[in-house]
Design a protein around this motif. Structure first.
Motif, PDB file in Angstrom:
ATOM      1  N   TYR A  36       0.832  -1.199   0.000  1.00 26.08           N
ATOM      2  CA  TYR A  36       0.000   0.000   0.000  1.00 26.08           C
ATOM      3  C   TYR A  36       0.868   1.251   0.000  1.00 26.08           C
ATOM      4  N   ALA A  37       1.968   1.237   0.737  1.00 29.12           N
ATOM      5  CA  ALA A  37       2.889   2.372   0.758  1.00 29.12           C
ATOM      6  C   ALA A  37       3.463   2.626  -0.627  1.00 29.12           C
ATOM      7  N   ASP A  38       3.847   1.574  -1.329  1.00 30.01           N
ATOM      8  CA  ASP A  38       4.364   1.732  -2.687  1.00 30.01           C
ATOM      9  C   ASP A  38       3.306   2.323  -3.617  1.00 30.01           C
ATOM     10  N   LEU A  39       2.078   1.834  -3.500  1.00 31.92           N
ATOM     11  CA  LEU A  39       0.987   2.346  -4.338  1.00 31.92           C
ATOM     12  C   LEU A  39       0.808   3.839  -4.132  1.00 31.92           C
ATOM     13  N   CYS A  40       0.765   4.269  -2.891  1.00 31.32           N
ATOM     14  CA  CYS A  40       0.566   5.690  -2.608  1.00 31.32           C
ATOM     15  C   CYS A  40       1.765   6.525  -3.039  1.00 31.32           C
ATOM     16  N   ALA A  41       2.969   5.968  -2.906  1.00 35.80           N
ATOM     17  CA  ALA A  41       4.155   6.685  -3.368  1.00 35.80           C
ATOM     18  C   ALA A  41       4.079   6.938  -4.872  1.00 35.80           C
ATOM     19  N   MET A  42       3.604   5.952  -5.625  1.00 33.13           N
ATOM     20  CA  MET A  42       3.440   6.128  -7.071  1.00 33.13           C
ATOM     21  C   MET A  42       2.347   7.143  -7.390  1.00 33.13           C
ATOM     22  N   ALA A  43       1.324   7.189  -6.542  1.00 31.50           N
ATOM     23  CA  ALA A  43       0.166   8.044  -6.811  1.00 31.50           C
ATOM     24  C   ALA A  43       0.396   9.491  -6.415  1.00 31.50           C
ATOM     25  N   TYR A  44       1.305   9.759  -5.483  1.00 30.20           N
ATOM     26  CA  TYR A  44       1.402  11.085  -4.873  1.00 30.20           C
ATOM     27  C   TYR A  44       1.664  12.180  -5.907  1.00 30.20           C
ATOM     28  N   ARG A  45       2.766  12.079  -6.638  1.00 32.90           N
ATOM     29  CA  ARG A  45       3.084  13.135  -7.605  1.00 32.90           C
ATOM     30  C   ARG A  45       2.113  13.134  -8.774  1.00 32.90           C
ATOM     31  N   GLU A  46       1.632  11.958  -9.165  1.00 33.66           N
ATOM     32  CA  GLU A  46       0.665  11.883 -10.259  1.00 33.66           C
ATOM     33  C   GLU A  46      -0.591  12.682  -9.932  1.00 33.66           C
ATOM     34  N   ALA A  47      -1.109  12.500  -8.718  1.00 33.23           N
ATOM     35  CA  ALA A  47      -2.346  13.183  -8.329  1.00 33.23           C
ATOM     36  C   ALA A  47      -2.157  14.691  -8.276  1.00 33.23           C
ATOM     37  N   ILE A  48      -1.075  15.144  -7.662  1.00 31.89           N
ATOM     38  CA  ILE A  48      -0.865  16.586  -7.533  1.00 31.89           C
ATOM     39  C   ILE A  48      -0.574  17.214  -8.887  1.00 31.89           C
ATOM     40  N   ALA A  49       0.185  16.515  -9.741  1.00 32.49           N
ATOM     41  CA  ALA A  49       0.539  17.066 -11.046  1.00 32.49           C
ATOM     42  C   ALA A  49      -0.628  17.076 -12.022  1.00 32.49           C
ATOM     43  N   ALA A  50      -1.756  16.512 -11.651  1.00 34.61           N
ATOM     44  CA  ALA A  50      -2.964  16.611 -12.475  1.00 34.61           C
ATOM     45  C   ALA A  50      -3.794  17.834 -12.095  1.00 34.61           C
ATOM     46  N   HIS A  51      -3.214  18.720 -11.291  1.00 38.57           N
ATOM     47  CA  HIS A  51      -3.857  19.962 -10.852  1.00 38.57           C
ATOM     48  C   HIS A  51      -2.946  21.152 -11.139  1.00 38.57           C
ATOM     49  N   LYS A  52      -3.543  22.339 -11.129  1.00 43.73           N
ATOM     50  CA  LYS A  52      -2.764  23.569 -11.205  1.00 43.73           C
ATOM     51  C   LYS A  52      -3.275  24.527 -10.150  1.00 43.73           C
ATOM     52  N   LEU A  53      -2.340  25.065  -9.357  1.00 46.91           N
ATOM     53  CA  LEU A  53      -2.692  26.023  -8.315  1.00 46.91           C
ATOM     54  C   LEU A  53      -2.490  27.432  -8.850  1.00 46.91           C
ATOM     55  N   ALA A  54      -3.576  28.181  -8.924  1.00 44.69           N
ATOM     56  CA  ALA A  54      -3.552  29.546  -9.441  1.00 44.69           C
ATOM     57  C   ALA A  54      -4.007  30.510  -8.354  1.00 44.69           C
ATOM     58  N   ALA A  55      -3.792  31.798  -8.620  1.00 45.73           N
ATOM     59  CA  ALA A  55      -4.191  32.842  -7.677  1.00 45.73           C
ATOM     60  C   ALA A  55      -5.363  33.629  -8.247  1.00 45.73           C
ATOM     61  N   SER A  56      -6.396  33.815  -7.448  1.00 44.10           N
ATOM     62  CA  SER A  56      -7.519  34.657  -7.870  1.00 44.10           C
ATOM     63  C   SER A  56      -7.079  36.116  -7.880  1.00 44.10           C
ATOM     64  N   ALA A  57      -7.938  36.983  -8.362  1.00 54.03           N
ATOM     65  CA  ALA A  57      -7.604  38.407  -8.449  1.00 54.03           C
ATOM     66  C   ALA A  57      -7.305  39.007  -7.085  1.00 54.03           C
ATOM     67  N   ASP A  58      -7.908  38.457  -6.020  1.00 55.52           N
ATOM     68  CA  ASP A  58      -7.649  38.969  -4.674  1.00 55.52           C
ATOM     69  C   ASP A  58      -6.681  38.086  -3.892  1.00 55.52           C
ATOM     70  N   GLY A  59      -5.935  37.244  -4.612  1.00 56.27           N
ATOM     71  CA  GLY A  59      -4.862  36.497  -3.982  1.00 56.27           C
ATOM     72  C   GLY A  59      -5.282  35.261  -3.230  1.00 56.27           C
TER      73      GLY A  59
END
Length: 702
Positions: free
Chosen positions: A335-358
């Motif tokens: 299970y630890a190996d599975l989550c290690a493989m999933a960690y960067r994949e999950a986060i890299a499928a997102h983009k963190l942006a800033a709204s106009a008010d930060g």
């Protein structure tokens, strides 16, 4: 002194895989450089030298590395030059933030570490699009050896199609040697869709000046064969520019000399960074990436990442070590190996942006499905990774949908939307009936998803006031579920590939749990009468559900279909959020039945087909009251991960009888595998408390 310190750090933070825990699962694809849906590069072979790394879409994003030992050259990464022998790859270890390869060549052991420090307790660091590549060499035969390493990447990293024109330069930055490369056209946020690569913004390759790097942009053969033959690359950049990325394949090349290497390790490192200038278009406004919100530009990004290398190396290693220990404690080593493989994949499928008010806004991409952005039934299965590590990121994924539904003037319905558009343009729903029709919508699905996520958000730290602006909206969605949730009409659910289904028992579970969540939020807000009303409603629905779904030794796929069954993965929240609406026997009965339906590579989603969803399998296994039953249900999933012939980032849709890929890859939903961690209240509380809030408003540069 500084170089000595960095060598010591490389020993501590980029330790040899020989001293790490054994990799039990074979990664279908290995994360190398992973930051967002455009900057995401993977190895798709067991040996790094066997084929070119690829973008998650499958397009080649060529990265190359070689090592020269005592005048003889060996390949570490990439299949060319094909007359240069590969070094012997001794091991591979995939950890949450790091991938570590170890090679043997010419009497030298060499570790090549890829580190993307996606640290969830620090949004400024997590949002930086910078990965570190570190080479650490030491003698294994009691002799000293002359060692130099080579790196390059092709211009494919900055174009959607290889016939697009690119140009390059070497800007001057204090303390760094830098190559900058990008497309000529620079069509910022011009295209939207699924199978696309970025063709705007600029890629940077940067190495510390005190390492005396030699850098040049050159034709691929000139750079690679020059190093292979004599350890040299062209002294000056290729002057033939601009030109197409596939016109003699210009590469950003760097040579780093390690000098004479003995038993004491020697290290060199560089940074690979991508500045996309603008990341997301939200309600017709272009948003900056989070890291750029206060006017920071690419030179400042590189300077900060250079300065922070020692600290981030330590932090990434400590994060990996602690998280892997907790994962093993909760779910075991596989299970630890599975989550290690999933960690960067999950986060890299997102983009963190800033709204106009930060304010941070997190946008998912529905990768290799339809390319939708901020899809609610993608956010929902992805949410456990954010529930565990970062309340701010969970809220940042929830907020854009609520703003759209509440105040954009675009969403006319009393149920929740499905999506906000097609990545990277979040300008309004494009799925099903869009904003005009109720046809092919997912109203019970999406209302339930958002109510459950909101309750988890409130439970993490008791901050119900953070949802003040959304309470009326959540109330509207609760009313919809009150009227439509117990016995859903012929609707789509998140498993829309299976088609419409009326009287869907698992969808009904979601609605009931969501109503319990709404009651819980009302109670936290002090709205006692409304809380009691919805609690009684949820309890009565749960009691009716048991009768409607009962089918002897299990519960049905649909209330009107005897002899059917399905995974009731939505039931997991009844325990995780302390709702206790359903009798314990429901989960116990289902787990016992699921064990009779296991295929060699997993538990089918339901009786209709033998395919399954990776995320839902882990949710279903988490329903088990014993670790033994959890392990029984997870063992075939582990077999799928290690044996699937499709070499792509973890898929969440595959065939359980033969481990073949059915569809989907690199999607946000793989973050759902972290749900087992939420079943341990102490572990959940420990990690949730780590994240320091960064959601306060800050100025955003236009």
């Amino acid at each position: 002194m500084q170089r000595t310190l960095l060598v010591a750090l490389s020993l501590t933070c980029f330790a040899s895989p020989l001293h790490a825990d054994q990799q039990l699962l074979r990664p279908p694809a290995v994360p190398l450089v992973t930051h967002d849906p455009y900057f995401s590069i993977w190895s798709v072979s067991d040996r790094l030298a066997d084929c070119w790394p690829r973008h998650w879409t499958g397009a080649v994003n060529a990265l190359s590395s070689m090592v020269r030992v005592d005048g003889k050259t060996y390949r570490l990464m990439g299949p060319e030059p094909n007359d240069v022998p590969p070094a012997t790859q001794r091991s591979l270890r995939v950890l949450p933030t790091r991938t570590i390869y170890q090679f043997e060549a010419g009497g030298v052991l060499l570790d090549l570490t890829f580190c993307s420090p996606l640290l969830p307790d620090d949004l400024d660091i997590l949002s930086r699009p910078v990965s570190y590549l570190t080479w650490t060499a030491r003698s294994q035969d009691a002799r000293e050896h002359e060692v130099a390493v080579y790196y390059d990447n092709s211009a494919e990293l900055v174009v959607n199609q290889p016939d697009q024109q690119v140009t390059w330069s070497q800007p001057t930055l204090d303390g760094l040697a830098v190559i900058k490369i990008g497309s000529v056209e620079q069509p910022v946020l011009a295209k939207d869709g699924d199978n696309l690569r970025i063709d705007w913004g600029y890629l940077y390759v940067a190495a510390p000046a005190d390492q005396s790097p030699r850098m040049a942009v050159a034709a691929h053969e000139s750079a690679r064969r020059g190093f292979a033959a004599n350890g040299r690359i062209p002294a000056e950049d290729d002057a033939r520019k601009p030109r197409a990325a596939n016109d003699d394949w210009p590469v950003c090349a760097c040579v780093l000399d390690l000098g004479r290497v003995g038993s004491q390790p020697q290290s060199r490192w560089l940074m690979l960074a991508y500045d996309d200038l603008y990341s997301i278009q939200y309600l017709k406004k272009n948003l900056r990436p989070w890291w750029r919100r206060n006017g920071i530009d690419a030179p400042a990004l590189l300077a900060a990442a250079h300065k922070d290398y020692p600290d981030l190396s330590r932090r990434a290693a400590a994060f990996d070590d602690e998280l892997m220990a907790d994962l093993r404690q909760v779910g075991g080593p596989e299970y630890a190996d599975l989550c290690a493989m999933a960690y960067r994949e999950a986060i890299a499928a997102h983009k963190l942006a800033a709204s106009a008010d930060g304010v941070p806004l997190l946008f998912s991409k529905e990768c290799f499905s339809n390319g939708c952005i901020a899809t609610v039934d993608v956010m929902y299965p992805a949410s456990p990774i954010f529930m565990l590590f970062s309340r701010d990121l969970l809220e940042a994924s929830f907020k854009p949908v609520c703003i759209y539904a509440r105040q954009s003037g675009r969403w006319p319905f009393k149920f929740a939307p499905h999506d906000l558009g097609r990545y990277p343009k979040a300008n309004g729903q494009v799925y099903g009936g869009r904003e005009a029709s109720e046809e092919n919508q997912m109203p019970v699905e999406e209302c339930g998803n958002l109510l459950i996520m909101a309750a988890a958000l409130a439970q993490i730290d008791g901050r119900i006031d953070a949802l003040n602006e959304e309470l009326n909206l959540l109330g509207d969605w609760a009313v919809y579920l009150k009227n439509k949730g117990l016995d859903p009409e012929n609707q789509l659910c998140t498993d829309d590939f299976a088609g419409h289904l009326a009287h869907n028992a698992n969808l009904s579970v979601k609605a009931i749990v969501a109503l319990g969540c709404y009651a819980k939020m009302c109670q936290m807000k002090g709205q006692t009468q409304r809380a009691d009303e919805y609690r009684r409603l949820a309890e009565s629905f749960a009691a009716k559900w048991v009768d409607l779904a009962a089918d002897g030794d299990h519960y049905r796929l649909a209330f009107d279909k005897p002899g059917t069954w399905s995974q009731k993965y939505n039931l997991v929240w009844d325990t995780l959020l302390d709702l206790n609406l359903f009798p314990k026997k429901v989960a116990q009965t289902e787990i016992a039945y699921y064990k009779t339906k296991l295929q060699p590579f997993g538990l089918p989603l339901d009786n209709r087909k033998l395919y399954t969803k990776t995320d839902w399998e882990v949710w279903t296994a988490t329903l088990a009251s014993s670790r033994a039953d959890f392990d029984v249900l997870m063992k075939p999933l582990y077999a799928f991960v290690s044996q699937t012939p499709k070499r792509v980032p973890l898929s969440d849709w595959y065939w359980t009888q033969n481990a073949q890929w059915r569809g989907f890859q690199a999607r946000p939903v793989i973050g759902g595998v972290f749900i087992k961690m939420l079943s341990d209240p102490q572990i959940w509380a420990k990690w949730a408390k780590r994240a320091k809030s960064q959601a306060s408003a800050k100025p955003v540069q236009p």
